[in-house]
Design a protein around this motif. Sequence first.
Motif, short mmCIF file in Angstrom:
data_model
loop_
_atom_site.label_atom_id
_atom_site.label_comp_id
_atom_site.label_asym_id
_atom_site.label_seq_id
_atom_site.Cartn_x
_atom_site.Cartn_y
_atom_site.Cartn_z
N ASN A 57 -13.24 52.08 -32.50
CA ASN A 57 -13.01 52.59 -33.81
C ASN A 57 -11.29 52.07 -33.81
N MET A 58 -11.40 50.93 -34.32
CA MET A 58 -10.56 49.96 -33.76
C MET A 58 -9.54 50.32 -32.76
N VAL A 59 -10.20 50.48 -31.38
CA VAL A 59 -9.92 50.20 -30.19
C VAL A 59 -10.35 48.96 -29.81
N VAL A 60 -9.36 48.33 -28.79
CA VAL A 60 -9.03 46.83 -28.29
C VAL A 60 -10.65 46.68 -27.54
N GLN A 61 -11.34 45.60 -28.02
CA GLN A 61 -12.24 45.16 -26.69
C GLN A 61 -11.62 44.68 -25.98
N CYS A 62 -12.71 44.66 -24.90
CA CYS A 62 -12.18 43.92 -23.28
C CYS A 62 -12.00 42.40 -22.94
N MET A 63 -11.51 42.04 -22.38
CA MET A 63 -10.55 40.61 -22.59
C MET A 63 -12.93 39.61 -22.07
N SER A 64 -12.80 38.15 -22.45
CA SER A 64 -14.00 37.58 -21.95
C SER A 64 -13.86 37.04 -21.36
N SER A 65 -15.48 36.37 -20.31
CA SER A 65 -15.01 36.34 -19.69
C SER A 65 -15.33 34.45 -19.47
N VAL A 66 -13.88 33.69 -19.01
CA VAL A 66 -14.54 32.14 -18.89
C VAL A 66 -15.91 31.42 -18.33
N THR A 67 -16.10 32.96 -17.52
CA THR A 67 -17.18 31.88 -16.19
C THR A 67 -18.27 31.63 -17.06
N ASP A 68 -19.19 33.02 -18.21
CA ASP A 68 -20.23 32.17 -18.65
C ASP A 68 -20.20 32.48 -20.77
N ALA A 69 -19.23 31.79 -20.75
CA ALA A 69 -18.80 31.22 -22.37
C ALA A 69 -19.89 30.40 -22.52
N PRO A 70 -20.12 30.37 -24.03
CA PRO A 70 -21.16 29.23 -24.54
C PRO A 70 -20.40 28.44 -24.98
N THR A 71 -20.79 27.08 -25.08
CA THR A 71 -20.43 25.63 -25.38
C THR A 71 -20.36 25.94 -26.73
N VAL A 72 -19.37 25.10 -27.25
CA VAL A 72 -18.88 25.01 -29.08
C VAL A 72 -20.78 24.83 -29.44
N LEU A 104 -12.53 28.70 -29.38
CA LEU A 104 -11.43 28.38 -28.87
C LEU A 104 -10.84 29.09 -27.45
N MET A 105 -10.13 30.04 -29.23
CA MET A 105 -9.42 31.19 -29.22
C MET A 105 -10.53 32.51 -28.14
N ARG A 106 -11.54 32.37 -29.10
CA ARG A 106 -12.31 33.40 -28.19
C ARG A 106 -13.04 33.10 -26.74
N TYR A 107 -13.02 32.08 -26.28
CA TYR A 107 -12.98 32.26 -25.70
C TYR A 107 -12.17 31.43 -24.15
N LYS A 108 -10.97 32.49 -24.15
CA LYS A 108 -9.96 31.75 -23.25
C LYS A 108 -9.99 32.74 -22.52
N ARG A 109 -9.73 33.15 -21.53
CA ARG A 109 -9.05 34.39 -20.62
C ARG A 109 -8.38 34.97 -21.00
N SER A 110 -7.28 35.06 -21.53
CA SER A 110 -6.74 35.61 -22.38
C SER A 110 -6.81 36.55 -23.45
N TYR A 111 -7.97 36.52 -23.95
CA TYR A 111 -8.12 36.52 -25.34
C TYR A 111 -8.49 38.24 -25.34
N ARG A 112 -8.53 39.23 -26.58
CA ARG A 112 -8.75 40.43 -26.06
C ARG A 112 -8.56 40.74 -27.63
N TYR A 113 -10.17 41.59 -28.24
CA TYR A 113 -9.73 41.70 -29.97
C TYR A 113 -8.81 42.85 -29.74
N ASP A 114 -8.51 42.22 -31.65
CA ASP A 114 -7.75 43.53 -31.70
C ASP A 114 -7.70 43.44 -33.94
N PRO A 115 -7.61 44.78 -34.05
CA PRO A 115 -7.59 44.96 -34.90
C PRO A 115 -6.29 43.89 -36.65
#
Length: 297
Positions: A57-72, A104-115
């Motif tokens: 509800n306009m809340v930031v999601q958790c950071m993605s994990s690069v360990t289980d990231a899918p390929t392009v 590439l943005m989505r699966y960077k270690r530092s990625y966090r979704y924001d509104p």
Amino acid sequence: MAALTSLSFSAVTHCPERKKLTFSSTPFLATSSDFFGLRTHFSYHHVGVRASNSTSNMVVQCMSSVTDAPTVSETKLNFLKAYKRPIPSIYNTVLQELIVQQHLMRYKRSYRYDPVFALGFVTVYDKLMEGYPSDEDRDAIFQAYIKALKENPQEYRIDARKLEEWARVQNPISLLEFSSKEGEGEGILKEIAERAAGKGEFSYNRFFAVGLFRLLELANATEPTILDKLCAALNINKRSVDRDLDVYRNLLSKLVQAKELLKEYVDREKKKRDERTEPQKANEAITTCLGEQLPGL
């Protein structure tokens, strides 16, 4: 403003045999952190999406994990599975580039979704897809695109709409005073400013820059210094924002030109087809008329 990075359409060719309209361009929106390119090849024909080998509800999601990231390739295949209809290549080419770079943005270690990021992407997508033949298909493509990245398309739309509604009731002064006020929109900007100041992970990207631009636009904050002050309040590098906004504006201009040229080409080909079919229709009408008047022959 930073120097404008050009998006040159170096070739516009018309091949009568294959009836193609082609545009070539150089990459755009490149940064030192990751590359956001567009190598367009616009053709007037329909092509399918091809896979490359290559709660909020306009809340930031958790950071993605690069360990289980899918390929392009897997992300592109997810898009293909979710939307199976052919997409006109003037749109498909850019979409394919966007989904690779957003992966590439989505699966960077530092990625966090924001509104703000969501607002930027929704703005880019809606501008890109203006004039698409079907509103229903345009929404279906959006759904497939976001789901291919394992995110929630409804979340993007809802968060973008809420931020737009919030920005519309702001003004240049209130927009800059977010840190001293309470509210949903203010809370989002405060959280971003804290992360960007080093109190959490923050990864700047060009969709975020477009989101900031959209907020200023809706708040009627047209004074150039407002963007400077907002970036400072958010602890964001103003030069990066300037660069990406310059290229974003240039990209929109080039897309408008490309669509206009494509429309002219389509209209011209339609006129040629009509001219070729007119004699045939006249002959058919004469034959039908003679057949009715001389039924015994």
